[in-house]
Scaffold this active site. Structure first.
Site, PDB file in Angstrom:
ATOM      1  N   ARG A  16       0.849  -1.201   0.000  1.00 29.56           N
ATOM      2  CA  ARG A  16       0.000   0.000   0.000  1.00 29.56           C
ATOM      3  C   ARG A  16       0.884   1.250   0.000  1.00 29.56           C
ATOM      4  NH1 ARG A  16       0.002  -2.734   4.419  1.00 29.56           N
ATOM      5  NH2 ARG A  16      -1.968  -3.766   3.957  1.00 29.56           N
ATOM      6  N   ASN A  64       9.514 -10.502   7.467  1.00 23.47           N
ATOM      7  CA  ASN A  64       9.822  -9.665   8.623  1.00 23.47           C
ATOM      8  C   ASN A  64      11.145  -8.989   8.305  1.00 23.47           C
ATOM      9  OD1 ASN A  64      10.418  -8.450  11.029  1.00 23.47           O
ATOM     10  ND2 ASN A  64      10.467 -10.326  12.241  1.00 23.47           N
ATOM     11  N   SER A 143      13.313  10.518   4.800  1.00 24.87           N
ATOM     12  CA  SER A 143      12.265  11.502   5.095  1.00 24.87           C
ATOM     13  C   SER A 143      12.923  12.850   5.344  1.00 24.87           C
ATOM     14  CB  SER A 143      11.474  11.080   6.339  1.00 24.87           C
ATOM     15  OG  SER A 143      10.642  12.129   6.794  1.00 24.87           O
ATOM     16  N   TYR A 156      11.993   8.122  14.848  1.00 26.41           N
ATOM     17  CA  TYR A 156      11.764   8.087  13.399  1.00 26.41           C
ATOM     18  C   TYR A 156      12.821   8.906  12.664  1.00 26.41           C
ATOM     19  CZ  TYR A 156       9.126   8.389   8.989  1.00 26.41           C
ATOM     20  OH  TYR A 156       8.731   8.309   7.674  1.00 26.41           O
ATOM     21  N   LYS A 160      15.619   7.537   9.934  1.00 29.77           N
ATOM     22  CA  LYS A 160      15.678   8.039   8.564  1.00 29.77           C
ATOM     23  C   LYS A 160      17.011   8.722   8.269  1.00 29.77           C
ATOM     24  CE  LYS A 160      11.647   6.576   7.292  1.00 29.77           C
ATOM     25  NZ  LYS A 160      11.535   5.493   6.292  1.00 29.77           N
TER      26      LYS A 160
END
Length: 248
Positions: A16, A64, A143, A156, A160
């Protein structure tokens, strides 16, 4: 003739969102697609059918990505099924946001393992194949928060930023073997995750973006296609921000 005709791409976390958009764009350019997700559920099966409808070979693999041995096994299966690996997109990722003082060790470890360790795992498993081929393109999905940081997302942002440094290091290590490595740093992208935000929050984000809109998964997929193709044959060790000019 497509930009990626005859190439095989692995896209992690592609059932997705941005990963799926990248897989679909690659397939539209002629690439065969091996994609992974934690579970091959209805979404993943639907993605596989959409890819196959484009006339390419496609298969989803339960993986995984944070597990070293499991990743090596999956990449071995992909090589057996597809015969080669030309492109690796490390897209699998999660968030577990929280201020540092309230962040648990579990929140930190989960994000680092899924986002950063998974990239190491797949690069480690794929590079021997690419080295034998004397070619390959590795793309880490980072990001803008990995470039600028972000309050409440230390885990996070760290993961990144690590993916950016990992791509730059691999570019230096393996450039002589014909392998390129780059990172993409998306900004505010309109996905299911951001759709859950209120209209007010999304409007505030838009005000910070010079182009006055959120990006789409397709915006990111277009840059990934450039980096995967021979159009970027002399581009390695770079970070491309896909953020509408946003400066956090």
């Amino acid at each position: 003739m497509g930009l990626l005709d005859g190439k095989t791409a692995i896209v992690t976390g592609a059932a997705r969102g941005i990963g799926k958009a990248i897989a679909l764009k690659f397939a539209s350019e002629g690439a065969n697609i091996a994609f992974t997700d934690l579970l091959i559920d209805e979404n993943a099966e639907k993605t596989a059918k959409e890819l196959e409808a484009m006339g390419v070979k496609a298969k989803g693999y339960a993986s995984n990505a944070a597990n070293f041995e499991d990743t090596a096994k999956v990449v071995g299966e992909i090589q057996k099924d597809f015969g080669r690996i030309d492109i690796l997109v490390n897209n699998a990722g999660i968030t577990r946001d929280g201020l540092m003082m309230r962040m648990s060790e579990q929140q930190w470890d989960m994000v680092i393992n899924v986002n950063l360790k998974s990239a190491f795992n797949f690069i480690h498993a794929c590079t021997p194949v690419m080295m034998r081929q004397k070619s390959g393109s590795i793309i880490n999905m980072a990001s803008v928060v990995g470039v600028h940081g972000n309050a409440g997302q230390a885990n996070y942002a760290a993961s990144k930023a690590g993916m950016i440094a990992l791509a730059k290091s691999i570019a230096q290590e393996l450039g002589s073997r014909g392998i390129r490595a780059n990172a993409i740093a998306p900004g505010f992208i309109l996905t299911d995750m951001t759709a859950a935000l209120s209209e007010e929050v999304r409007a505030e984000w838009a005000k910070k973006i010079p182009l006055r809109r959120g990006g789409t998964p397709e915006d990111v997929a277009n840059i990934a296609t450039f980096l995967a193709s021979d159009m970027s044959s002399y581009v390695s060790g770079q970070v491309i921000q896909v953020d509408g000019g946003m400066n956090m």
